[in-house]
Enzyme design. Structure first.
Site, PDB file in Angstrom:
ATOM      1  N   TYR A 471     -13.410  -7.921   1.478  1.00  0.00           N
ATOM      2  CA  TYR A 471     -12.637  -7.219   2.516  1.00  0.00           C
ATOM      3  C   TYR A 471     -12.233  -5.805   2.113  1.00  0.00           C
ATOM      4  O   TYR A 471     -11.192  -5.310   2.543  1.00  0.00           O
ATOM      5  CB  TYR A 471     -11.377  -8.019   2.910  1.00  0.00           C
ATOM      6  N   HIS A 472     -13.088  -5.097   1.363  1.00  0.00           N
ATOM      7  CA  HIS A 472     -12.707  -3.786   0.843  1.00  0.00           C
ATOM      8  C   HIS A 472     -13.698  -2.679   1.205  1.00  0.00           C
ATOM      9  O   HIS A 472     -14.098  -1.900   0.331  1.00  0.00           O
ATOM     10  CB  HIS A 472     -12.563  -3.851  -0.677  1.00  0.00           C
ATOM     11  N   PRO A 473     -14.134  -2.534   2.452  1.00  0.00           N
ATOM     12  CA  PRO A 473     -15.067  -1.441   2.774  1.00  0.00           C
ATOM     13  C   PRO A 473     -14.391  -0.084   2.641  1.00  0.00           C
ATOM     14  O   PRO A 473     -13.254   0.109   3.070  1.00  0.00           O
ATOM     15  CB  PRO A 473     -15.458  -1.735   4.222  1.00  0.00           C
TER      16      PRO A 473
END
Length: 537
Positions: A471-473
């Site tokens: 969940y870290h774009p």
């Protein structure tokens, strides 16, 4: 929020698009400086009953507070299309994440270059925190965001810390928030009295009735409005859909804080980006910036799951867990599941003295697979190696010129062989941790990938079939000086005036840890840069 107030209130000094981690912090900074702020959020109010419950975050996935995005099929990951949760609610992804409070390292920020070194960003980190713990020059105590140790941690998490130190040959760390990502430790969380504090709850809820603040939910921004051309091009507001109407919101300045997926989408819909991509969708080019949408980076996690001899979080009867939480905000639901972490140099050839860690282990005293959607009978724990030294680069492009259509997300997962090798080595190290005391005395058999999967080929298949986003774009509107930079070092759009970006899309290189605290730091600094440009430092 203030219904029907868009037309009745004075013209905003700044309109902010996105009430997530960066947007909420920026709005508070600008409000405190005396500016009139219009904050637009496509999602709704943060009234979902599970938002404040840390351990319930997987239940928020694929719900009404989630954008529920999907990537293109990934050829290096078994042809799978990956689910990407992103918060669609006041607070953004900080309202649905695992509440891990961790910064990047001194080396991370020093690598971003002038104006973004550890010494540059530390004051903003400190200003945001209300840290409860051992005093440190790196920590802040007067900020809006509570941060520190959870009230309690599972015995398996405590055992993981000591086992990881032994199995990896690293120290037990006091904290990961002093500029060094090394060792093993329990993770800090942004909790207070057993409840989540999102960016919205911490920074904006206390000032929601301020006369200079207007917050509109259900407001879908269609594009940025411009005045002038060429050297005089200036952002003058936004066009949005709200309550079934299309409206223009003029403003003295525009700040995009829609995240690493939708900020580049909105720039392209507004005529800013690669000319070929804009032309493909019939969008006129206002400003050609080839880096818009490029440089997409993300962290991948791979589950390694083992049976536990202790009762795991997910095996506590739900009725009892809920009753305990409602009584005094304790028990399994007060946990953020990912309770502990460790950093390692897993890929052969890396030097711990000269190179960044390539793996961050996330430990959960539960069976955690497929974002918490899959379960199995019995007690388990999960040691998840996470790729934090990411070499693959993807891109965000447009599906169409329709602002309501989701963009095309191609993270190009595992397209760089170094990423595959790091994760294979990370799985092997996860096994070393589980086989080290005291965790070794609390474990049963490994169930995923399974005791029989030992070869590089077998572990490669496991990585390809089971890896998932953490969940870290980031990186799709990167700051910098080169031809692919989208914003300058003060986060202002290059080639135009009046527009700043205040979210994870500006990271030129992904940090080697969870990104939420850094996104808030970026929001705070963006507000300060905007104020400086207005002569109001």
């Amino acid at each position: 929020m203030k219904p029907n107030s868009l037309e009745s209130r004075p013209r905003a000094d700044v309109v902010i698009v996105g009430a997530g981690s960066g947007g909420c912090v920026a709005a508070r900074r600008l409000l405190d400086a005396g500016l009139r702020v219009l904050l637009l959020e496509a999602g709704g109010p943060d009234r979902h009953p599970l938002i404040r419950v840390p351990g319930a975050f997987p239940k928020l996935f694929r719900s009404a507070v989630d954008w529920n995005l999907t990537t293109t099929p990934q050829p290096h990951a078994g042809g799978r299309a990956f689910y990407w949760p992103r918060g669609k609610v006041l607070g953004g992804s900080s309202a649905i994440n695992a509440t891990i409070w961790i910064r990047g390292s001194r080396r991370d920020f020093d690598g971003w270059g002038e104006g973004w070194t550890w010494e540059d960003v530390l004051p903003e980190f400190r200003a945001q925190e209300a840290f409860q713990g051992e005093p440190s020059a790196a920590r802040g105590t007067e900020g809006p965001m509570p941060a520190g140790a959870r009230a309690g941690s599972h015995a398996l998490s405590e055992a993981f810390v000591r086992a990881a130190a032994l199995g990896l040959g690293v120290p037990v760390a006091r904290t990961f928030n002093d500029g060094v990502l090394e060792g093993a430790a329990l993770l800090e969380s942004n909790h207070r009295r057993g409840e989540r504090y999102s960016a919205f709850r911490a920074f904006l809820s206390p000032v929601l009735n301020h006369p200079n603040l207007t917050v509109l939910t259900g407001a879908h921004v269609l594009r940025v409005l411009w005045s002038g051309r060429g050297d005089t091009l200036r952002a003058s507001g936004v066009r949005l859909r709200w309550q079934g109407r299309t409206l223009d919101a003029p403003a003295g300045a525009v700040m995009l804080a829609a995240g690493a997926v939708q900020t580049p989408q909105l720039l392209m819909l507004s005529g800013v980006g690669p000319h070929a991509e804009l032309s493909r969708h019939g969008i006129g080019t206002r400003l050609e910036l080839p880096g818009v949408g490029a440089g997409l980076q993300d962290h991948l996690a791979v589950p390694v799951i083992t049976r536990s001899r202790l009762t795991s979080l997910d095996r506590v009867p739900q009725a009892g867990a809920l009753a305990r939480y409602l009584w005094d905000r304790s028990g399994p639901l007060s946990s953020n599941v990912a309770e502990a972490s460790a950093f390692s140099h897993a890929r052969p050839g890396l030097d711990a003295r000269a190179d960044d860690p390539d793996i961050q282990f996330h430990f959960g005293p539960a069976y955690f697979r497929d974002h918490g959607a899959k379960t199995e009978p019995g007690d388990h724990f999960t040691v998840g190696p996470v790729l934090v030294d990411t070499h693959s680069r993807g891109r965000i492009t447009l599906a169409s010129a329709d602002p309501q259509a989701a963009p095309v997300i191609d993270p190009a997962y595992l397209s760089d062989e170094r990423d595959v090798q790091s994760l294979i080595a990370g799985v092997r190290q996860a096994r070393d941790i589980a086989a080290s005391a005291p965790l070794s005395g609390l474990r049963g058999a490994e169930v995923l990938p399974g005791e029989g999967v030992r070869t590089d080929a077998g572990l490669r298949r496991h990585v390809q079939q089971e890896c998932a986003t953490l969940y870290h774009p980031v990186g799709t509107a990167a700051l910098g000086d080169g031809p692919d930079a989208v914003v300058d070092r003060q986060l202002a759009l290059r080639g135009a005036r009046g527009l700043w970006v205040a979210d994870a899309s500006v990271m030129p290189r992904i940090i080697h840890a969870n990104t939420n605290a850094t996104s808030m730091m970026i929001g705070g600094r963006a507000a300060r840069f905007l104020l400086g440009a207005l002569g109001r430092p």
